[in-house]
Design a protein around this motif. Structure first.
Motif, short mmCIF file in Angstrom:
data_model
loop_
_atom_site.label_atom_id
_atom_site.label_comp_id
_atom_site.label_asym_id
_atom_site.label_seq_id
_atom_site.Cartn_x
_atom_site.Cartn_y
_atom_site.Cartn_z
N LEU A 88 48.90 45.02 46.72
CA LEU A 88 50.13 45.90 46.95
C LEU A 88 49.98 47.17 46.13
O LEU A 88 50.10 46.90 44.88
N ALA A 89 50.12 48.38 46.24
CA ALA A 89 50.19 49.50 45.63
C ALA A 89 51.22 50.55 46.29
O ALA A 89 50.95 50.69 47.47
N LEU A 90 52.10 50.98 45.50
CA LEU A 90 53.34 51.69 45.93
C LEU A 90 53.87 52.93 44.94
O LEU A 90 53.45 52.47 43.66
N GLN A 91 54.37 54.03 45.32
CA GLN A 91 55.02 54.90 44.39
C GLN A 91 56.18 54.52 44.29
O GLN A 91 56.89 54.48 45.22
N VAL A 92 56.85 54.37 43.13
CA VAL A 92 58.20 54.28 43.08
C VAL A 92 58.88 55.03 42.22
O VAL A 92 58.75 55.00 40.86
N GLY A 93 59.24 56.19 42.57
CA GLY A 93 59.98 57.20 41.63
C GLY A 93 58.61 57.79 40.97
O GLY A 93 57.57 58.16 41.53
N HIS A 94 58.98 58.13 39.49
CA HIS A 94 57.78 58.62 38.93
C HIS A 94 56.89 57.47 38.53
O HIS A 94 55.60 57.89 37.91
N ALA A 95 56.75 56.27 38.65
CA ALA A 95 56.06 55.21 38.53
C ALA A 95 55.03 54.54 39.52
O ALA A 95 55.58 54.69 40.67
N SER A 96 53.99 54.14 39.20
CA SER A 96 53.02 53.58 40.09
C SER A 96 53.25 52.01 39.90
O SER A 96 53.20 51.47 38.69
N VAL A 97 53.32 51.26 41.13
CA VAL A 97 53.64 49.99 41.14
C VAL A 97 52.70 49.13 41.79
O VAL A 97 52.05 49.30 42.82
N LEU A 98 51.82 48.33 41.11
CA LEU A 98 50.91 47.43 41.57
C LEU A 98 51.22 45.93 41.51
O LEU A 98 51.77 45.52 40.75
N VAL A 99 50.97 45.42 42.46
CA VAL A 99 50.75 43.91 42.44
C VAL A 99 49.43 43.23 42.59
O VAL A 99 48.76 43.64 43.68
N GLN A 100 48.95 42.78 41.82
CA GLN A 100 47.56 42.25 41.62
C GLN A 100 47.24 40.82 41.51
O GLN A 100 47.95 40.14 41.18
N GLU A 101 46.10 40.47 41.94
CA GLU A 101 45.58 39.01 41.92
C GLU A 101 45.67 38.35 40.40
O GLU A 101 45.53 39.28 39.45
N LEU A 102 46.27 37.22 40.40
CA LEU A 102 46.52 36.54 39.24
C LEU A 102 45.15 35.67 38.83
O LEU A 102 44.72 34.88 39.69
N LEU A 103 44.16 35.96 38.28
CA LEU A 103 42.60 35.35 37.96
C LEU A 103 43.16 34.10 37.12
O LEU A 103 44.00 34.21 36.35
N PRO A 104 42.38 33.11 37.13
CA PRO A 104 42.29 32.00 36.42
C PRO A 104 41.89 32.18 34.95
O PRO A 104 41.37 33.12 34.81
N GLY A 105 42.30 31.46 34.13
CA GLY A 105 41.85 31.44 32.87
C GLY A 105 42.80 31.91 31.84
O GLY A 105 44.01 32.24 32.36
N THR A 106 42.57 31.70 30.52
CA THR A 106 43.49 32.35 29.42
C THR A 106 42.78 33.41 28.52
O THR A 106 41.68 33.21 28.57
N PRO A 107 43.46 34.31 28.14
CA PRO A 107 42.72 35.48 27.41
C PRO A 107 42.28 34.85 25.94
O PRO A 107 42.40 33.61 25.42
#
Length: 291
Positions: A91-110
């Motif tokens: 999901l990608a939307l403009q909310v006011g002055h900000a860009s808002v994204l909902v992205q896939e949560l990939l497996p694993g740890t940093p």
């Protein structure tokens, strides 16, 4: 003033809750905020969809969604088409002055500490970025900011004001920039923040590379310089930094010098404005090695 870690977590939680409500009002999709993602300098939080699936909610202030679609999101589309472990954008939307994204949560740890096997994996990923943007001429190239300020980072004035060493460093950066192009061009994917903390790892394999917010066109070897600066942030396995230094020694000078200058400006500026005063010299020490 930079918020304390506790305050920063609270600010991110409040932003995430507000943005979740805004997304619901706009789309009818209810995302439950679970809490902020660890680390990072930009807003990100874990969220859960009504069906229980988890994702990552991210927001970038003062950014147009059209810019992300033409740049970083387009880069990620190319990467995924080639099997590169890059998260999809749900999901990608403009909310006011900000860009808002909902992205896939990939497996694993940093990756907290890079060993030689991890470096091998990182180098292979970097090689996989070569030439991928040859057919995508519309994706913007990477700006270097050696003569002018970047958008909230790579600021020159903090270096000019901080100390004699930082002023001397800034002079060397601008002198180099005066004789070089303002853009790092090329046909490769550039992650732009390719450090080991953005690699997700499980079972001995890299399962994802995250934080593509600055992705652009350029020379993939820039990301190796970024990785070297990332290794400087904390102790790594013996010999890993030296091995990467040997690889950097073999890069063309026109790529290595401008990439090192950019990362020196980026990290010293950031350290002056956001880190403890005694950490600034740590980054100047690294910057001076090749400038």
């Amino acid at each position: 003033m930079t918020p304390s870690p506790q305050n920063w977590t609270r600010v991110r939680r409040l932003d995430a809750d507000r943005l979740s409500e805004e997304l619901y009002a706009r789309t009818g999709l209810r995302l439950t905020v679970e809490g902020p993602c660890p680390g990072g300098e930009v807003g990100a939080a874990y969220v859960r969809w009504p069906d229980g699936r988890r994702s990552v909610l991210k927001w970038r202030p003062d950014t147009r969604i059209e810019e992300l679609r033409a740049g970083p999101l387009a880069v990620c589309d190319v990467l995924r088409a080639h099997g590169y472990p890059c998260p999809s954008t749900e999901l990608a939307l403009q909310v006011g002055h900000a860009s808002v994204l909902v992205q896939e949560l990939l497996p694993g740890t940093p990756v907290d500490r890079l060993d030689h096997e991890g470096l091998d994996r990182a180098l292979a990923l970097n090689e996989a970025q070569a030439g991928l943007l040859a057919p995508r001429a519309g994706i913007p190239p990477m700006p270097l900011y050696l003569l002018d300020d970047g958008p909230g980072y790579c600021l020159h004035e903090p270096l000019r004001r901080h100390s004699r060493r930082s002023r001397d460093l800034e002079r060397r950066i601008t002198a180099l920039g005066a004789d070089r192009p303002r853009l790092l061009t090329g046909r490769d994917v550039v992650h732009h923040d390719f450090h080991h903390g953005n690699l997700l790892w499980t079972g001995g394999f890299v399962t994802g590379v995250v934080d593509w917010d600055g992705a652009c066109r350029g020379d993939r070897r820039f990301d190796l310089v970024t990785l070297r600066f990332g290794l400087h942030a904390s102790e790594q396995a013996p010999g890993v930094a030296d091995r990467l230094d040997d690889i950097l020694d073999g890069l063309p000078e026109d790529v290595l010098r401008v990439s090192w200058a950019h990362m020196s400006l980026r990290m010293v500026d950031w350290a002056i404005r956001h880190f403890a005063p005694d950490e600034v010299g740590h980054w100047i020490d690294l910057a001076e090695r090749r400038l």
